[in-house]
Design an enzyme around this catalytic site. Structure first.
Site, PDB file in Angstrom:
ATOM      1  CD  GLU A 109      -0.071  -1.555   8.082  1.00 22.09           C
ATOM      2  OE1 GLU A 109      -0.400  -0.912   9.003  1.00 22.09           O
ATOM      3  OE2 GLU A 109       0.458  -1.375   7.040  1.00 22.09           O
ATOM      4  CD  GLU A 143       7.574  -0.339   8.012  1.00 23.55           C
ATOM      5  OE1 GLU A 143       6.443  -1.090   7.887  1.00 23.55           O
ATOM      6  OE2 GLU A 143       7.864   0.893   7.628  1.00 23.55           O
ATOM      7  CG  ASP A 174       0.226  -3.904   2.062  1.00 18.05           C
ATOM      8  OD1 ASP A 174       0.173  -4.954   3.012  1.00 18.05           O
ATOM      9  OD2 ASP A 174       1.124  -3.067   2.157  1.00 18.05           O
ATOM     10  CG  ASP A 193      -0.359  -0.130   2.487  1.00  9.77           C
ATOM     11  OD1 ASP A 193       1.043  -0.157   2.624  1.00  9.77           O
ATOM     12  OD2 ASP A 193      -1.012   0.303   3.574  1.00  9.77           O
ATOM     13  CB  SER A 194       4.545   1.854  -0.082  1.00 12.99           C
ATOM     14  OG  SER A 194       4.776   0.516  -0.673  1.00 12.99           O
ATOM     15  CE  LYS A 208       2.747  -5.725   4.009  1.00 13.99           C
ATOM     16  NZ  LYS A 208       2.498  -4.742   5.056  1.00 13.99           N
TER      17      LYS A 208
HETATM   18  O1  KIV Z   1       3.684  -1.154   1.684  1.00 15.56           O
HETATM   19  C1  KIV Z   1       4.740  -1.488   1.649  1.00 15.56           C
HETATM   20  O2  KIV Z   1       5.423  -1.204   1.072  1.00 15.56           O
HETATM   21  C2  KIV Z   1       5.017  -2.187   3.105  1.00 15.56           C
HETATM   22  C3  KIV Z   1       6.670  -2.728   3.181  1.00 15.56           C
HETATM   23  C4  KIV Z   1       7.224  -1.308   3.461  1.00 15.56           C
HETATM   24  C5  KIV Z   1       6.837  -3.933   4.213  1.00 15.56           C
HETATM   25  O3  KIV Z   1       4.122  -2.754   3.709  1.00 15.56           O
END
Ligand code: KIV
Length: 275
Positions: free
Chosen positions: A120, A186, A88, A49-50, A118
């Site tokens: 959180e 992280e 994510d 989600d980055s 993934k």
């Molecule tokens: O969204 C992302 O890029 C992440 C990584 C920083 C692990 O969650």
């Protein structure tokens, strides 16, 4: 003759920890980088989600939606035949409970063709992880500093220092117990990450969590220098793509402006030359 390369599966990620082989992971958001990272032999690609920051230009990851991430995830999953591709779950797409987490995960599996998701959170996300895993969808957990909670943390604050190490360990054990096959740590002190890594059967993948994790992940625009902004201490720049691309764009602009591009060999003649 060497065996043809097969796609990395969750099983191989688990084996890597057992055999002491470090897991390599990068983010990816498009087919071109996915193809290159796959060719480089990276084990795991995360459509993070980055993307909110490095694709859509937002300050935080909070605003990006499932509908914005699915096309990116589909591009990566299509272009990387050997990596384990993980998508994510963005903020707001799983926190309401196990049903919502499963519904969103199914969308990523069906519409993007990724192999895992993934999400959180540690103890607080245990029920969501369990529900998704029970449906046959592999899950990577993410604990320590979790960017979707950055307002709750009050910024990019290192997690698990001092007495908070116990909460981090509880989170790690909770996601393992819920069935996650790996966990991202992280912004965690290296010694605490090492302790968590030793205590878990599932691999830890660190980002700002020291060398004792079972693997490492970085946002590729940070790691390869496309991002020219200020970077956190844990990022090592393995290339300077901002300089390279800027130079190329300036050369292109000058060549077009001066009439040096295109030249004759870059142009089509009126008729096919005789053989
Ligand atoms: O969204 C992302 O890029 C992440 C990584 C920083 C692990 O969650």
């Amino acid at each position: 003759m060497s065996e043809p390369r097969k796609r990395i599966r969750v099983r191989q990620i688990a084996q890597a920890k057992a055999e002491g082989r470090r897991i390599t992971a990068l983010t990816s958001y498009d087919c071109m980088t996915a193809r290159i990272f796959d060719e480089a032999g990276i084990d795991l690609l995360l459509v993070g989600d980055s993307a909110a920051n490095v694709v859509y230009g937002a300050e935080t990851t909070l605003g990006v939606t499932v509908d914005e991430l699915i096309p990116l995830a589909r591009a990566v999953a299509t272009a990387a035949p050997h990596c384990l591709v993980v998508a994510d779950l963005p903020f707001g797409s799983y926190e309401q409970g196990p049903e919502q987490a499963l519904e969103t995960s199914i969308r990523f599996m069906k519409e993007a063709g990724v192999q895992a998701v993934k999400l959180e959170g540690g103890v607080r996300s245990q029920a969501m992880i369990r529900k998704v895993v029970d449906a046959g969808i592999p899950v990577v957990a993410h604990i320590g500093f979790t960017p979707q909670s950055e307002h709750g943390f009050g910024g990019h604050v290192i997690q698990g220092r001092g007495a908070a190490a116990k909460q981090l360990m509880d989170d790690a054990l909770a996601v393992q117990e819920a069935g996650a096959f790996a966990v991202v740590l992280e912004l965690v002190p290296a010694s605490v990450a090492a302790e968590v890594t030793k205590s878990l059967n599932i691999p830890t993948i660190g980002i700002g969590a020291g060398v004792e994790c079972d693997g490492q992940i970085l946002v590729w625009q940070d790691a390869f220098g496309l991002n020219s902004g200020r970077l956190p201490k844990f990022v090592r720049k393995f290339a300077e793509l901002h300089e390279t691309l800027l130079g190329a764009a300036q050369d292109y602009r000058e060549a077009v402006a001066s009439g040096a591009f295109p030249n004759e060999s870059e142009s089509y003649p009126d008729s096919t030359p005789a053989a």
